[in-house]
Design an enzyme around this catalytic site. Sequence first.
Site, short mmCIF file in Angstrom:
data_model
loop_
_atom_site.label_atom_id
_atom_site.label_comp_id
_atom_site.label_asym_id
_atom_site.label_seq_id
_atom_site.Cartn_x
_atom_site.Cartn_y
_atom_site.Cartn_z
N LEU A 97 0.82 -1.21 0.00
CA LEU A 97 0.00 0.00 0.00
C LEU A 97 0.86 1.26 0.00
O LEU A 97 1.96 1.28 0.55
CB LEU A 97 -0.93 0.03 1.22
CG LEU A 97 -1.83 -1.19 1.43
CD1 LEU A 97 -2.82 -0.90 2.55
CD2 LEU A 97 -2.56 -1.58 0.16
N GLY A 142 0.90 -5.50 1.46
CA GLY A 142 -0.34 -5.72 0.70
C GLY A 142 -0.16 -6.47 -0.60
O GLY A 142 -1.11 -7.06 -1.11
N ASN A 164 4.91 -6.89 6.50
CA ASN A 164 5.54 -6.07 7.54
C ASN A 164 4.69 -4.88 7.96
O ASN A 164 5.20 -3.90 8.51
CB ASN A 164 6.91 -5.58 7.06
CG ASN A 164 6.82 -4.61 5.90
OD1 ASN A 164 5.77 -4.51 5.24
ND2 ASN A 164 7.90 -3.90 5.63
N GLU A 165 3.38 -4.95 7.75
CA GLU A 165 2.49 -3.84 8.10
C GLU A 165 2.62 -3.42 9.57
O GLU A 165 2.40 -2.25 9.91
CB GLU A 165 1.03 -4.22 7.83
CG GLU A 165 0.65 -4.34 6.37
CD GLU A 165 0.81 -5.75 5.84
OE1 GLU A 165 0.14 -6.08 4.86
OE2 GLU A 165 1.60 -6.52 6.41
#
Length: 289
Positions: A97, A142, A164-165
């Site tokens: 994202l 994402g 890794n958000e």
Amino acid sequence: MIKVCRLGLLCRSPAPCLPRALSRSLTVERTNCVSVTMDPEFAGSVAVVKMQKPPVNSLCSNHLLELQKTFTDLENNENVRAVIITSGLPGVFCAGLDFMNLYERTFNEIYAFWNILQDTYIKMYSSPLINIAAINGHCIAGACGFTSAADYRIFAEGSKIGMNEVIFGVPVPHIISQMIEDLVGFRETDKLQQLGTVMTSSEALQLGFVDEVVPMEEVLPAAKKHVATWLEIPDVARAMNKGWMRKNRIESFIARKETDSRFYASLLSSTQIKAMMKRHMESLKDKTK
């Protein structure tokens, strides 16, 4: 050829139903983020879909809408049986994202964006077409929704992949979490998400996150090789099996789409998360100096 999608064998994502005010609030950042070529080796039955939004294929609303339309158009093409999704940018499949863009967004804008994001994942996951992910570079956050929605994943040696958000203070989207759990199991998905692990190609292969690792220059040729194998199977029976296997997941994704969109809109528009995102983006800028 009878198109399986016309038989209604796979559950379909409803068309995005956003209030006009919310739709208008989304700025279309770029155009022509996706290219499609029909591979001559397969007499027009295989489409190579390349993401091409410089510099790293970060996902904005327009990019996602182009991908949705691309899959819909290919499903409606009587000649197309398979899709190979890859990147047109050297060394990077997709960086996930566009948090730099989301950072400035309001609740309503993020809500609209998250609906589009979920519709894109559902579209890819529910497609009756053969879907091969040719992951020719780093695949982060994402972007793992695209690869986990595919039927087979071929990954470039030396590249990295993972969700890794969490380093941004953002939990992994439910759709991605569930698709990856189906690939590697609950325990491994739990660890990957909590730690924000980004894996090497060999680690991803060992875990089952990808199906095959090859040198970068061999990713697309390997994808074509596997497409040829899948094309030997009759479409209707194959797609029926795919639809039956994925039916419960698809229905679950659709049922909680509204709830998830509101949750992430609240989260990403909150002062606390915006501050965390800002600190992380500033640290990234410092590393590039």
